[in-house]
Design a protein around this motif. Sequence first.
Motif, PDB file in Angstrom:
ATOM      1  N   ARG A 166      -9.327 -16.233  48.204  1.00 18.51           N
ATOM      2  CA  ARG A 166     -10.723 -15.829  48.064  1.00 18.51           C
ATOM      3  C   ARG A 166     -10.919 -14.535  48.833  1.00 18.51           C
ATOM      4  O   ARG A 166     -10.735 -14.490  50.044  1.00 18.51           O
ATOM      5  CB  ARG A 166     -11.661 -16.918  48.579  1.00 18.51           C
ATOM      6  CG  ARG A 166     -11.624 -18.188  47.709  1.00 18.51           C
ATOM      7  CD  ARG A 166     -12.686 -19.180  48.117  1.00 18.51           C
ATOM      8  NE  ARG A 166     -12.670 -20.342  47.248  1.00 18.51           N
ATOM      9  CZ  ARG A 166     -13.495 -21.371  47.376  1.00 18.51           C
ATOM     10  NH1 ARG A 166     -14.400 -21.377  48.342  1.00 18.51           N
ATOM     11  NH2 ARG A 166     -13.420 -22.405  46.547  1.00 18.51           N
ATOM     12  N   SER A 167     -11.293 -13.504  48.091  1.00 16.29           N
ATOM     13  CA  SER A 167     -11.346 -12.160  48.675  1.00 16.29           C
ATOM     14  C   SER A 167     -12.779 -11.643  48.747  1.00 16.29           C
ATOM     15  O   SER A 167     -13.591 -11.902  47.856  1.00 16.29           O
ATOM     16  CB  SER A 167     -10.502 -11.184  47.845  1.00 16.29           C
ATOM     17  OG  SER A 167      -9.150 -11.598  47.813  1.00 16.29           O
ATOM     18  N   GLU A 168     -13.040 -10.925  49.825  1.00 22.11           N
ATOM     19  CA  GLU A 168     -14.270 -10.154  49.973  1.00 22.11           C
ATOM     20  C   GLU A 168     -13.871  -8.686  50.038  1.00 22.11           C
ATOM     21  O   GLU A 168     -12.862  -8.332  50.641  1.00 22.11           O
ATOM     22  CB  GLU A 168     -15.016 -10.554  51.243  1.00 22.11           C
ATOM     23  CG  GLU A 168     -15.452 -12.016  51.258  1.00 22.11           C
ATOM     24  CD  GLU A 168     -16.079 -12.407  52.588  1.00 22.11           C
ATOM     25  OE1 GLU A 168     -16.064 -11.554  53.506  1.00 22.11           O
ATOM     26  OE2 GLU A 168     -16.575 -13.541  52.704  1.00 22.11           O
ATOM     27  N   VAL A 217      -4.726   1.864  36.453  1.00 21.00           N
ATOM     28  CA  VAL A 217      -6.151   1.561  36.277  1.00 21.00           C
ATOM     29  C   VAL A 217      -6.420   0.160  36.800  1.00 21.00           C
ATOM     30  O   VAL A 217      -5.869  -0.824  36.318  1.00 21.00           O
ATOM     31  CB  VAL A 217      -6.564   1.658  34.795  1.00 21.00           C
ATOM     32  CG1 VAL A 217      -8.024   1.261  34.626  1.00 21.00           C
ATOM     33  CG2 VAL A 217      -6.337   3.070  34.271  1.00 21.00           C
ATOM     34  N   ILE A 218      -7.288   0.066  37.812  1.00 26.16           N
ATOM     35  CA  ILE A 218      -7.635  -1.228  38.391  1.00 26.16           C
ATOM     36  C   ILE A 218      -8.771  -1.870  37.601  1.00 26.16           C
ATOM     37  O   ILE A 218      -8.782  -3.075  37.378  1.00 26.16           O
ATOM     38  CB  ILE A 218      -8.039  -1.054  39.869  1.00 26.16           C
ATOM     39  CG1 ILE A 218      -6.873  -0.448  40.664  1.00 26.16           C
ATOM     40  CG2 ILE A 218      -8.464  -2.379  40.476  1.00 26.16           C
ATOM     41  CD1 ILE A 218      -7.226  -0.129  42.101  1.00 26.16           C
ATOM     42  N   ASN A 257     -10.555 -10.525  39.938  1.00 27.72           N
ATOM     43  CA  ASN A 257      -9.372 -10.399  39.070  1.00 27.72           C
ATOM     44  C   ASN A 257      -8.078 -10.587  39.861  1.00 27.72           C
ATOM     45  O   ASN A 257      -7.139 -11.252  39.400  1.00 27.72           O
ATOM     46  CB  ASN A 257      -9.370  -9.032  38.385  1.00 27.72           C
ATOM     47  CG  ASN A 257     -10.445  -8.920  37.313  1.00 27.72           C
ATOM     48  OD1 ASN A 257     -11.013  -9.931  36.889  1.00 27.72           O
ATOM     49  ND2 ASN A 257     -10.750  -7.711  36.892  1.00 27.72           N
ATOM     50  N   ILE A 258      -8.015  -9.991  41.040  1.00 21.51           N
ATOM     51  CA  ILE A 258      -6.818 -10.122  41.871  1.00 21.51           C
ATOM     52  C   ILE A 258      -6.636 -11.569  42.308  1.00 21.51           C
ATOM     53  O   ILE A 258      -5.528 -12.121  42.262  1.00 21.51           O
ATOM     54  CB  ILE A 258      -6.898  -9.173  43.077  1.00 21.51           C
ATOM     55  CG1 ILE A 258      -6.807  -7.709  42.607  1.00 21.51           C
ATOM     56  CG2 ILE A 258      -5.794  -9.476  44.086  1.00 21.51           C
ATOM     57  CD1 ILE A 258      -6.962  -6.694  43.701  1.00 21.51           C
ATOM     58  N   ASP A 259      -7.722 -12.229  42.746  1.00 22.61           N
ATOM     59  CA  ASP A 259      -7.636 -13.638  43.143  1.00 22.61           C
ATOM     60  C   ASP A 259      -7.140 -14.502  41.987  1.00 22.61           C
ATOM     61  O   ASP A 259      -6.267 -15.362  42.159  1.00 22.61           O
ATOM     62  CB  ASP A 259      -9.008 -14.146  43.608  1.00 22.61           C
ATOM     63  CG  ASP A 259      -9.388 -13.612  44.979  1.00 22.61           C
ATOM     64  OD1 ASP A 259      -8.492 -13.141  45.696  1.00 22.61           O
ATOM     65  OD2 ASP A 259     -10.575 -13.661  45.327  1.00 22.61           O
ATOM     66  N   ASN A 260      -7.716 -14.294  40.813  1.00 23.95           N
ATOM     67  CA  ASN A 260      -7.326 -15.089  39.646  1.00 23.95           C
ATOM     68  C   ASN A 260      -5.848 -14.871  39.306  1.00 23.95           C
ATOM     69  O   ASN A 260      -5.127 -15.826  38.978  1.00 23.95           O
ATOM     70  CB  ASN A 260      -8.191 -14.737  38.432  1.00 23.95           C
ATOM     71  CG  ASN A 260      -9.628 -15.192  38.607  1.00 23.95           C
ATOM     72  OD1 ASN A 260      -9.930 -16.035  39.455  1.00 23.95           O
ATOM     73  ND2 ASN A 260     -10.528 -14.631  37.832  1.00 23.95           N
ATOM     74  N   TYR A 261      -5.424 -13.628  39.387  1.00 25.38           N
ATOM     75  CA  TYR A 261      -4.046 -13.327  39.017  1.00 25.38           C
ATOM     76  C   TYR A 261      -3.064 -13.974  39.982  1.00 25.38           C
ATOM     77  O   TYR A 261      -2.063 -14.569  39.566  1.00 25.38           O
ATOM     78  CB  TYR A 261      -3.822 -11.816  38.972  1.00 25.38           C
ATOM     79  CG  TYR A 261      -2.487 -11.452  38.379  1.00 25.38           C
ATOM     80  CD1 TYR A 261      -2.311 -11.402  37.003  1.00 25.38           C
ATOM     81  CD2 TYR A 261      -1.392 -11.210  39.190  1.00 25.38           C
ATOM     82  CE1 TYR A 261      -1.069 -11.101  36.446  1.00 25.38           C
ATOM     83  CE2 TYR A 261      -0.152 -10.907  38.657  1.00 25.38           C
ATOM     84  CZ  TYR A 261      -0.001 -10.848  37.277  1.00 25.38           C
ATOM     85  OH  TYR A 261       1.228 -10.560  36.749  1.00 25.38           O
ATOM     86  N   ILE A 262      -3.357 -13.880  41.290  1.00 24.73           N
ATOM     87  CA  ILE A 262      -2.467 -14.499  42.278  1.00 24.73           C
ATOM     88  C   ILE A 262      -2.410 -16.004  42.056  1.00 24.73           C
ATOM     89  O   ILE A 262      -1.349 -16.624  42.080  1.00 24.73           O
ATOM     90  CB  ILE A 262      -2.938 -14.167  43.708  1.00 24.73           C
ATOM     91  CG1 ILE A 262      -2.708 -12.675  44.004  1.00 24.73           C
ATOM     92  CG2 ILE A 262      -2.217 -15.032  44.735  1.00 24.73           C
ATOM     93  CD1 ILE A 262      -3.226 -12.221  45.347  1.00 24.73           C
TER      94      ILE A 262
END
Length: 426
Positions: A113-115, A25-26, A152-157
Motif C-alpha cells: 500500500r503506497s502513498e 511512460v508511467i 497501478n504499482i501496488d496492483n502489479y506487485i
Amino acid sequence: MTMKTKVILPLHALEELVNRTFEQVIYEGTMGPQNGGIGRITVTKKESFRISAENNFIITRVPVHIKVSLRNGNPGIFDIIRDFSNLEKTHFDIAVTLRTRLRILPGWKLETRSEISYYWEKKPVAGPLNILQISELVRPHLEEQLATVAQNIDNYIGEEVKLGEIIAEAWHEITRPAKLALPFPAEAKLVLPDKEVPLFQPKFRPGKLVFQILPRFSINIAKQLHAGTDPEPPGLRIVSEDFPEEPASVFEAKIAWEIFDHWTDRLEIPVGRNRRLVLSNTQFQGTGNKLEAIAGFEVKGWGAIFRGRAEIIAESYFNPELRQVSFRQVWIHLIHGSPVVRGLKNVWGKNIERKVNKALQAFIMEQISLLPGELQRIISTRHLSEGLELSPVFEKITLLEMAAERAGVTIRGEIEGELRLQINRI
C-alpha cells in the motif's frame, strides 16, 4: 537456543521488477472527468526507479517529466494562458516519492500500500511577468493521476510477485527424502508438522527486506521413506509483535527402530583391558522411557567360546543439568550362551551392565550430535530454480526429551542455527 528462519527479498529485485514494467511512460490519460477532460497528461520517468528502505517503509524515488496538453476550446483560465503565451503544451519536472508499507498475507501473498508525494523541481509559469502559476492549475489533476500510478504499482506487485509459488518450490525441495551418508541404507525427510507457522513483522535491513517465521522442525529417519513431498507449505499466522531476540525453535527427530538396529550392529563396548563386547543382529523396541533389544554378542579377546545372545533392557531419563539422555539402569539377561559365559555373567554381570550403560548413553548422544550436520547437508543439496537460494546453517541440538514409541524413538530438543531463503529474482 536460537533458530532463525528467514525469507529474504533483496530490494534490487523489486527495483528491477518496477523498472522493467514501467519502462518509460508511467501514466497517460485525461485530466478532469467533465466534457471529455480539460486536456491530457503524460507522465514519463527521467531516470530509473530507485528503491530503498527507511523506517519500516519501502521508499521509491523517481524523477519524472510531466507533459500537459490543453484541449482546444476550453473556456476560462486556459484561454487566458493561450492569450498570454500562445501556450498549447506545458512541460515540467517533478520528483516523486512513493512510501510503501508491505506485508505478507496468510496465503503467502504479497500486499503493498503506497502513498505518493512530490515536489516541483521547477514550477511552470506563463503570461506577462510569469503571473500565472500553471502548477496550481494542474496540481489537483496531477495528484489524482499520481495516486493512480501508485495504485497501478501496488496492483502489479501484488499480481506479479508470486511469493506463494516461490515458497512452494522451496518447500517441495526441502521435504523431498534424501539418502543419508551412512554405511547402511537410510533416508531422511524434513517436515514442518504444524499447519500454520507464525510470521513476525518484517524487518528492513540495508538493501533487503527480511520476513522471519518460527516453525517447528521435524526429521523422519528410516530405511526407506515415501518418495512424495508434502502437498503444500504450511499457512501463516500473522503475529503483530517483533521477532523475539532469543526464539526457541523446537526440533523433533523420529528414528525408526530399524535404524537403531543398523546403528548398533557391530557396536563395540570396552569391558576390560584389550577386551570388547561386540553386539550383532540387534532388534530394538520399546515404550516410554524403556528401551529393549535382543542382540547377539561376542567378547573379542576371549575366543569363540564367549558368544551368546542376550536381552538388554535400558531405562532412560533426561538429565536436565547435562542436557543429555542417561540411563538409570541397564539389565542384561542371557537368552543362551555357554556355561562359561553364564558363569562370567554371574561374576562380572554388574560391571558389564555399567559399561553397556555408559556405552549406550555415549552412542545415542553421538548420533544426536550428528543430526544438525546431516540436516544441513540434505538442505544444501536441494536444487532450486535460478534466482532462488537456500542457505542452511544448523549448529547444534540441545536435547529435551527422548521417548520410545511403537515405530521407533522420538527425540525432542531445541535447534540452533539459521535457514535462509533468498529471492534474487521476481
